[in-house]
Motif scaffolding. Sequence first.
Motif, PDB file in Angstrom:
ATOM      1  N   ARG A  75       0.847  -1.185   0.000  1.00  0.00           N
ATOM      2  CA  ARG A  75       0.000   0.000   0.000  1.00  0.00           C
ATOM      3  C   ARG A  75       0.890   1.245   0.000  1.00  0.00           C
ATOM      4  NH1 ARG A  75      -2.964   3.462   3.771  1.00  0.00           N
ATOM      5  NH2 ARG A  75      -1.534   2.667   5.321  1.00  0.00           N
ATOM      6  N   ARG A  76       1.324   1.603  -1.203  1.00  0.00           N
ATOM      7  CA  ARG A  76       2.106   2.837  -1.344  1.00  0.00           C
ATOM      8  C   ARG A  76       1.834   3.395  -2.731  1.00  0.00           C
ATOM      9  NH1 ARG A  76       8.484   1.471  -2.458  1.00  0.00           N
ATOM     10  NH2 ARG A  76       8.122   0.822  -4.575  1.00  0.00           N
ATOM     11  N   GLY A  77       2.040   4.663  -2.883  1.00  0.00           N
ATOM     12  CA  GLY A  77       1.734   5.312  -4.153  1.00  0.00           C
ATOM     13  C   GLY A  77       0.234   5.390  -4.362  1.00  0.00           C
ATOM     14  N   PRO A  78      -0.180   6.107  -5.389  1.00  0.00           N
ATOM     15  CA  PRO A  78      -1.617   6.305  -5.590  1.00  0.00           C
ATOM     16  C   PRO A  78      -2.392   5.003  -5.803  1.00  0.00           C
ATOM     17  CG  PRO A  78      -0.346   7.239  -7.425  1.00  0.00           C
ATOM     18  CD  PRO A  78       0.621   6.812  -6.374  1.00  0.00           C
ATOM     19  N   TRP A  79      -1.873   4.090  -6.616  1.00  0.00           N
ATOM     20  CA  TRP A  79      -2.596   2.842  -6.866  1.00  0.00           C
ATOM     21  C   TRP A  79      -2.689   1.999  -5.604  1.00  0.00           C
ATOM     22  CZ3 TRP A  79      -5.744   2.672 -10.587  1.00  0.00           C
ATOM     23  CH2 TRP A  79      -5.468   3.288 -11.805  1.00  0.00           C
ATOM     24  N   GLY A  80      -1.626   1.958  -4.849  1.00  0.00           N
ATOM     25  CA  GLY A  80      -1.639   1.166  -3.627  1.00  0.00           C
ATOM     26  C   GLY A  80      -2.704   1.617  -2.653  1.00  0.00           C
ATOM     27  N   HIS A  81      -2.874   2.912  -2.531  1.00  0.00           N
ATOM     28  CA  HIS A  81      -3.879   3.440  -1.596  1.00  0.00           C
ATOM     29  C   HIS A  81      -5.294   3.228  -2.125  1.00  0.00           C
ATOM     30  CE1 HIS A  81      -1.270   5.193   1.457  1.00  0.00           C
ATOM     31  NE2 HIS A  81      -0.425   5.383   0.460  1.00  0.00           N
ATOM     32  N   VAL A  82      -5.484   3.397  -3.427  1.00  0.00           N
ATOM     33  CA  VAL A  82      -6.809   3.168  -4.017  1.00  0.00           C
ATOM     34  C   VAL A  82      -7.184   1.695  -3.910  1.00  0.00           C
ATOM     35  CG1 VAL A  82      -8.078   3.142  -6.210  1.00  0.00           C
ATOM     36  CG2 VAL A  82      -6.715   5.145  -5.582  1.00  0.00           C
ATOM     37  N   HIS A  83      -6.268   0.813  -4.260  1.00  0.00           N
ATOM     38  CA  HIS A  83      -6.567  -0.617  -4.256  1.00  0.00           C
ATOM     39  C   HIS A  83      -6.671  -1.181  -2.840  1.00  0.00           C
ATOM     40  CE1 HIS A  83      -5.860  -1.812  -8.649  1.00  0.00           C
ATOM     41  NE2 HIS A  83      -6.021  -0.507  -8.595  1.00  0.00           N
ATOM     42  N   ALA A  84      -6.061  -0.530  -1.861  1.00  0.00           N
ATOM     43  CA  ALA A  84      -6.142  -1.006  -0.474  1.00  0.00           C
ATOM     44  C   ALA A  84      -7.572  -0.984   0.046  1.00  0.00           C
ATOM     45  CB  ALA A  84      -5.236  -0.171   0.426  1.00  0.00           C
ATOM     46  N   GLU A  85      -8.417  -0.163  -0.546  1.00  0.00           N
ATOM     47  CA  GLU A  85      -9.809  -0.050  -0.110  1.00  0.00           C
ATOM     48  C   GLU A  85     -10.678  -1.172  -0.666  1.00  0.00           C
ATOM     49  OE1 GLU A  85     -10.651   2.183   2.170  1.00  0.00           O
ATOM     50  OE2 GLU A  85      -8.548   2.796   2.145  1.00  0.00           O
ATOM     51  N   ARG A  86     -10.172  -1.946  -1.593  1.00  0.00           N
ATOM     52  CA  ARG A  86     -10.953  -3.020  -2.222  1.00  0.00           C
ATOM     53  C   ARG A  86     -10.856  -4.304  -1.408  1.00  0.00           C
ATOM     54  NH1 ARG A  86      -9.318  -2.062  -8.558  1.00  0.00           N
ATOM     55  NH2 ARG A  86     -10.067   0.101  -8.619  1.00  0.00           N
ATOM     56  N   GLY A  87     -11.930  -5.038  -1.384  1.00  0.00           N
ATOM     57  CA  GLY A  87     -11.975  -6.290  -0.627  1.00  0.00           C
ATOM     58  C   GLY A  87     -10.931  -7.295  -1.072  1.00  0.00           C
ATOM     59  N   GLU A  88     -10.589  -7.285  -2.372  1.00  0.00           N
ATOM     60  CA  GLU A  88      -9.620  -8.245  -2.888  1.00  0.00           C
ATOM     61  C   GLU A  88      -8.232  -8.056  -2.282  1.00  0.00           C
ATOM     62  OE1 GLU A  88     -11.258  -6.224  -5.397  1.00  0.00           O
ATOM     63  OE2 GLU A  88     -11.748  -7.566  -7.039  1.00  0.00           O
ATOM     64  N   ALA A  89      -7.957  -6.890  -1.703  1.00  0.00           N
ATOM     65  CA  ALA A  89      -6.647  -6.650  -1.091  1.00  0.00           C
ATOM     66  C   ALA A  89      -6.395  -7.670   0.024  1.00  0.00           C
ATOM     67  CB  ALA A  89      -6.552  -5.232  -0.558  1.00  0.00           C
ATOM     68  N   GLY A  90      -7.445  -8.148   0.638  1.00  0.00           N
ATOM     69  CA  GLY A  90      -7.317  -9.143   1.696  1.00  0.00           C
ATOM     70  C   GLY A  90      -6.908 -10.514   1.189  1.00  0.00           C
ATOM     71  N   ARG A  91      -6.933 -10.715  -0.115  1.00  0.00           N
ATOM     72  CA  ARG A  91      -6.524 -12.008  -0.677  1.00  0.00           C
ATOM     73  C   ARG A  91      -5.008 -12.182  -0.706  1.00  0.00           C
ATOM     74  NH1 ARG A  91      -9.616 -12.956  -6.172  1.00  0.00           N
ATOM     75  NH2 ARG A  91      -8.104 -14.645  -6.191  1.00  0.00           N
ATOM     76  N   ALA A  92      -4.265 -11.085  -0.607  1.00  0.00           N
ATOM     77  CA  ALA A  92      -2.802 -11.171  -0.612  1.00  0.00           C
ATOM     78  C   ALA A  92      -2.321 -11.917   0.627  1.00  0.00           C
ATOM     79  CB  ALA A  92      -2.183  -9.773  -0.651  1.00  0.00           C
TER      80      ALA A  92
END
Length: 80
Positions: free
Chosen positions: A48-65
Amino acid sequence: MTKPSPEFFDRVVVASGSRADEVLYVGDRLDNDVLPAQAAGMRTAFLRRGPWGHVHAERGEAGRADLRLDTLDDLVRALP
């Protein structure tokens, strides 16, 4: 061959000289990094860094990592 094509991730595995499940792929995007790397059989770390990291961190799929990181220093601390 570019991300997120399966061939890209297959080449990463071959270049590593390891099995896919022995590779930890680190990325800041779900669509280009985490999800396709998982589909290739790799372990993943969502950064979770940079613009994409912060935007994608809000998505449920981020928990799949397998790992969720705020910095690369977190990666160093997470590895055995």
